[in-house]
Design a protein around this motif. Structure first.
Motif, PDB file in Angstrom:
ATOM      1  N   ALA A 191     -72.205  25.356  19.488  1.00 20.12           N
ATOM      2  CA  ALA A 191     -72.456  25.176  18.061  1.00 20.12           C
ATOM      3  C   ALA A 191     -71.364  24.310  17.471  1.00 20.12           C
ATOM      4  O   ALA A 191     -70.250  24.241  18.010  1.00 20.12           O
ATOM      5  CB  ALA A 191     -72.510  26.524  17.343  1.00 20.12           C
ATOM      6  N   ILE A 192     -71.712  23.637  16.387  1.00 17.43           N
ATOM      7  CA  ILE A 192     -70.671  22.989  15.604  1.00 17.43           C
ATOM      8  C   ILE A 192     -70.786  23.481  14.169  1.00 17.43           C
ATOM      9  O   ILE A 192     -71.873  23.790  13.679  1.00 17.43           O
ATOM     10  CB  ILE A 192     -70.712  21.445  15.663  1.00 17.43           C
ATOM     11  CG1 ILE A 192     -71.965  20.886  15.013  1.00 17.43           C
ATOM     12  CG2 ILE A 192     -70.624  20.946  17.089  1.00 17.43           C
ATOM     13  CD1 ILE A 192     -71.961  19.373  14.998  1.00 17.43           C
ATOM     14  N   VAL A 241     -68.698   9.550  12.868  1.00 22.16           N
ATOM     15  CA  VAL A 241     -69.752   9.196  11.916  1.00 22.16           C
ATOM     16  C   VAL A 241     -69.372   9.548  10.471  1.00 22.16           C
ATOM     17  O   VAL A 241     -68.970  10.675  10.187  1.00 22.16           O
ATOM     18  CB  VAL A 241     -71.097   9.860  12.309  1.00 22.16           C
ATOM     19  CG1 VAL A 241     -72.055   9.928  11.126  1.00 22.16           C
ATOM     20  CG2 VAL A 241     -71.737   9.109  13.461  1.00 22.16           C
ATOM     21  N   TRP A 242     -69.490   8.570   9.608  1.00 20.87           N
ATOM     22  CA  TRP A 242     -69.266   8.748   8.173  1.00 20.87           C
ATOM     23  C   TRP A 242     -70.555   8.386   7.457  1.00 20.87           C
ATOM     24  O   TRP A 242     -71.201   7.412   7.812  1.00 20.87           O
ATOM     25  CB  TRP A 242     -68.164   7.807   7.667  1.00 20.87           C
ATOM     26  CG  TRP A 242     -66.802   8.120   8.200  1.00 20.87           C
ATOM     27  CD1 TRP A 242     -66.367   7.932   9.481  1.00 20.87           C
ATOM     28  CD2 TRP A 242     -65.697   8.671   7.472  1.00 20.87           C
ATOM     29  NE1 TRP A 242     -65.063   8.332   9.606  1.00 20.87           N
ATOM     30  CE2 TRP A 242     -64.611   8.788   8.385  1.00 20.87           C
ATOM     31  CE3 TRP A 242     -65.508   9.072   6.151  1.00 20.87           C
ATOM     32  CZ2 TRP A 242     -63.376   9.293   7.996  1.00 20.87           C
ATOM     33  CZ3 TRP A 242     -64.275   9.566   5.776  1.00 20.87           C
ATOM     34  CH2 TRP A 242     -63.225   9.688   6.688  1.00 20.87           C
ATOM     35  N   VAL A 245     -67.409  12.654  11.800  1.00 21.80           N
ATOM     36  CA  VAL A 245     -67.886  13.689  12.732  1.00 21.80           C
ATOM     37  C   VAL A 245     -68.091  13.082  14.127  1.00 21.80           C
ATOM     38  O   VAL A 245     -68.710  12.021  14.259  1.00 21.80           O
ATOM     39  CB  VAL A 245     -69.204  14.307  12.230  1.00 21.80           C
ATOM     40  CG1 VAL A 245     -69.766  15.290  13.246  1.00 21.80           C
ATOM     41  CG2 VAL A 245     -68.982  14.980  10.882  1.00 21.80           C
ATOM     42  N   SER A 246     -67.555  13.742  15.130  1.00 23.67           N
ATOM     43  CA  SER A 246     -67.759  13.310  16.521  1.00 23.67           C
ATOM     44  C   SER A 246     -68.113  14.512  17.385  1.00 23.67           C
ATOM     45  O   SER A 246     -67.491  15.558  17.253  1.00 23.67           O
ATOM     46  CB  SER A 246     -66.476  12.706  17.115  1.00 23.67           C
ATOM     47  OG  SER A 246     -65.975  11.690  16.304  1.00 23.67           O
ATOM     48  N   PHE A 247     -69.107  14.350  18.225  1.00 25.29           N
ATOM     49  CA  PHE A 247     -69.371  15.379  19.239  1.00 25.29           C
ATOM     50  C   PHE A 247     -70.302  14.798  20.295  1.00 25.29           C
ATOM     51  O   PHE A 247     -70.900  13.732  20.095  1.00 25.29           O
ATOM     52  CB  PHE A 247     -69.953  16.655  18.629  1.00 25.29           C
ATOM     53  CG  PHE A 247     -71.276  16.500  17.934  1.00 25.29           C
ATOM     54  CD1 PHE A 247     -72.473  16.744  18.604  1.00 25.29           C
ATOM     55  CD2 PHE A 247     -71.335  16.124  16.590  1.00 25.29           C
ATOM     56  CE1 PHE A 247     -73.695  16.609  17.957  1.00 25.29           C
ATOM     57  CE2 PHE A 247     -72.561  15.982  15.941  1.00 25.29           C
ATOM     58  CZ  PHE A 247     -73.738  16.232  16.624  1.00 25.29           C
ATOM     59  N   GLU A 248     -70.393  15.490  21.396  1.00 24.10           N
ATOM     60  CA  GLU A 248     -71.282  15.058  22.475  1.00 24.10           C
ATOM     61  C   GLU A 248     -72.147  16.229  22.888  1.00 24.10           C
ATOM     62  O   GLU A 248     -71.716  17.376  22.826  1.00 24.10           O
ATOM     63  CB  GLU A 248     -70.461  14.627  23.691  1.00 24.10           C
ATOM     64  CG  GLU A 248     -69.796  13.287  23.502  1.00 24.10           C
ATOM     65  CD  GLU A 248     -69.008  12.866  24.732  1.00 24.10           C
ATOM     66  OE1 GLU A 248     -68.899  13.681  25.683  1.00 24.10           O
ATOM     67  OE2 GLU A 248     -68.527  11.729  24.739  1.00 24.10           O
ATOM     68  N   VAL A 249     -73.362  15.935  23.295  1.00 26.16           N
ATOM     69  CA  VAL A 249     -74.253  16.997  23.765  1.00 26.16           C
ATOM     70  C   VAL A 249     -74.749  16.626  25.153  1.00 26.16           C
ATOM     71  O   VAL A 249     -75.259  15.521  25.362  1.00 26.16           O
ATOM     72  CB  VAL A 249     -75.457  17.174  22.813  1.00 26.16           C
ATOM     73  CG1 VAL A 249     -76.322  18.342  23.273  1.00 26.16           C
ATOM     74  CG2 VAL A 249     -75.001  17.381  21.377  1.00 26.16           C
ATOM     75  N   GLY A 309     -68.686  18.240   5.151  1.00 26.61           N
ATOM     76  CA  GLY A 309     -68.823  16.999   5.901  1.00 26.61           C
ATOM     77  C   GLY A 309     -67.836  16.803   7.033  1.00 26.61           C
ATOM     78  O   GLY A 309     -67.845  15.773   7.696  1.00 26.61           O
ATOM     79  N   VAL A 310     -66.982  17.792   7.247  1.00 23.08           N
ATOM     80  CA  VAL A 310     -65.999  17.678   8.324  1.00 23.08           C
ATOM     81  C   VAL A 310     -66.325  18.718   9.387  1.00 23.08           C
ATOM     82  O   VAL A 310     -66.747  19.827   9.065  1.00 23.08           O
ATOM     83  CB  VAL A 310     -64.571  17.938   7.774  1.00 23.08           C
ATOM     84  CG1 VAL A 310     -63.543  17.905   8.893  1.00 23.08           C
ATOM     85  CG2 VAL A 310     -64.230  16.924   6.702  1.00 23.08           C
ATOM     86  N   MET A 311     -66.138  18.343  10.650  1.00 22.39           N
ATOM     87  CA  MET A 311     -66.388  19.325  11.688  1.00 22.39           C
ATOM     88  C   MET A 311     -65.201  20.258  11.789  1.00 22.39           C
ATOM     89  O   MET A 311     -64.116  19.872  12.175  1.00 22.39           O
ATOM     90  CB  MET A 311     -66.627  18.647  13.022  1.00 22.39           C
ATOM     91  CG  MET A 311     -67.228  19.599  13.992  1.00 22.39           C
ATOM     92  SD  MET A 311     -67.912  18.748  15.390  1.00 22.39           S
ATOM     93  CE  MET A 311     -66.422  18.520  16.303  1.00 22.39           C
TER      94      MET A 311
END
Ligand SMILES: Nc1ncnc2c1ncn2[C@@H]1O[C@H](COP(=O)(O)OP(=O)(O)OP(=O)(O)O)[C@@H](O)[C@H]1O
Ligand SMILES: [Mg+2]
Length: 413
Positions: free
Chosen positions: A218-219, A12-13, A47-51, A224-226
């Motif tokens: 947590a992230i 995501v941007w 940004v990428s992540f999964e929950v 703006g960057v993970m």
């Protein structure tokens, strides 16, 4: 058990337009032909992540790092410029202060408005309104326009609505920063309750202890960057370490900030004071449980028999935490002359998170005559380490269950 993924954020941007020409008059603005010049400011950069379902995840990072923007994207209030998100389940969000409230409507009217935005029918809201008002503890104010509410009152109502719409996924931004102590506890309890019911919760917070306690994962966002993601305790620790590192570089000149008084006859002078860690690095910020060496350089203009070196630690609010000296500890320095240094070694720093000031002194053997006394002259910052008790210091101790007859059986006798 690999859970179902309920939030998927993929590359995501998000950018915001920052207009360069400020302070245009209305006339200038109206007369402009070409469009204003702007710079694209990237608040989120890939940004990428999964929950997984049932996870409580914290988003941490410094001010302006993109946390609220990320939540708004999850709540579909903002759209990413690039990348995608996928949400499985009903979302309820408590975003920034007052977002979603209409200032001229009353608390009750806003509850209906908000509830319907969150997908409830009027009848469903009718059913729940009493619970919502009760949770918010705002019954006296519920028929007043919310523009007269304090920021804490906004949050109370917002949180009460957000949790009463039966969400599968709850997004909350900084609720804990605004409510008073009792409401914060109530919110925390509610979050624990929802967590136990298996809801998925995304929390943005600067309250790192709470993130550590309530979140599974947590992230950490930075510009703006993970920067890191994983187990909450781990990510919080990495983030704190980074903050401490930055503080440390700022603090180096701060060594003698709080210059307390200095007195003494001067035959021996303390010419330098350093705090050293286990690898002999000079630092001002230490973690509870770390080794801390207070090293004092001295210079004696004549031979001095049996000098006594001492160290005292006060909290920043003036409480005398400890005071000790070489004589109390049974160490006699026969004599000193010229230059040298003395070390006071704490193998396991028992102080808990907080700000402290250190005094260093050298006296004659009677401890009545000061050669040099630096009173509360050196700042020491302690951040929470693995030993994260509450209070001022850690008492080494252990816990265990003690076998004893259950009280019920005793009562039968
Ligand atoms: N609507 C907007 N227009 C322009 N810039 C924005 C807008 N919203 C956010 N930004 C910018 O995007 C960046 C990230 O903002 P965001 O609110 O997501 O930060 P944050 O991590 O929530 O910060 P904080 O801890 O202060 O709440 C900031 O630099 C902010 O100025
Ligand atoms: Mg924010």
């Amino acid at each position: 058990m690999a859970g179902k993924v309920v939030i998927r954020v993929d590359d995501v941007w998000k950018n915001f337009k920052i207009y360069q020409e400020r302070n245009l008059s209305l006339k200038e603005t109206l007369l402009r032909r070409r469009r204003a010049k702007y710079e694209a400011f990237w608040a989120l950069k890939g940004v990428s992540f999964e929950v997984e379902e049932g996870t409580t995840i914290g988003i941490i990072g410094e001010n302006g790092s993109g946390k609220s923007s990320m939540l708004k994207i999850l709540a579909k209030i903002l759209r990413p410029n690039k990348g995608s998100i996928e949400i499985n389940g009903k979302i309820s969000a408590l975003l920034e202060l007052g977002a979603g409230f209409h200032p001229d409507l009353t608390g009750r009217e806003n509850t209906y408005l908000n509830g319907s935005i969150l997908g409830l029918t009027r009848a469903q809201i009718d059913e729940r309104i009493d619970d919502i008002i009760a949770f918010s503890e705002l019954s006296k104010f519920i028929d007043m326009p919310v523009k007269s509410y304090s920021s804490g009152m906004y949050v109370r109502l917002g949180f009460a609505v957000a949790i009463n719409v039966d969400p599968d996924i709850l997004l909350v931004d900084e609720i804990l920063a605004v409510g008073d102590e009792s409401f914060q506890r109530k919110c925390l309890n509610k979050l624990y309750e929802l967590k136990e019911q298996g809801k998925t919760i995304v929390v943005v917070s600067h309250a790192l202890d709470q993130v550590r306690n309530i979140c599974d994962e947590a992230i950490w966002l930075e510009h703006g960057v993970m920067k890191e993601s994983g187990r909450a305790a781990q990510v919080v620790d990495s983030y704190l370490e980074e903050v401490n590192r930055q503080e440390e570089s700022k603090a180096t000149e701060l060594e003698e900030v709080e210059h307390g008084a200095r007195w003494g006859s001067g035959e021996v002078k303390i010419t330098g004071v350093r705090f050293l860690d286990d690898v002999e690095n000079e630092r001002h910020i230490f973690k509870t449980g770390e080794r801390l060496v207070v090293e004092m350089d001295y210079e004696a203009s004549e031979e001095i028999a049996r000098p006594v070196f001492g160290v005292a630690i006060h909290s920043r609010d003036g409480v005398h935490i400890t005071g000790t000296n070489s004589k109390f500890s049974g160490t006699i320095f026969d004599k000193i002359a010229g230059k040298g240094s003395v070390r006071y070694v704490i193998e396991l720093l028992p102080l808990l998170k907080g700000s402290y000031v250190v005094s260093t002194v050298v006296y004659d053997f009677s401890c009545l005559h000061p050669y040099d006394h630096h009173d509360r002259a050196y700042m020491l910052e302690v951040s929470s380490g693995e030993l994260s008790d509450y209070g001022v210091f850690h008492i080494p101790a252990s816990w265990g269950l003690h076998d004893r007859q259950p009280i019920r059986e005793l009562e039968k006798d």
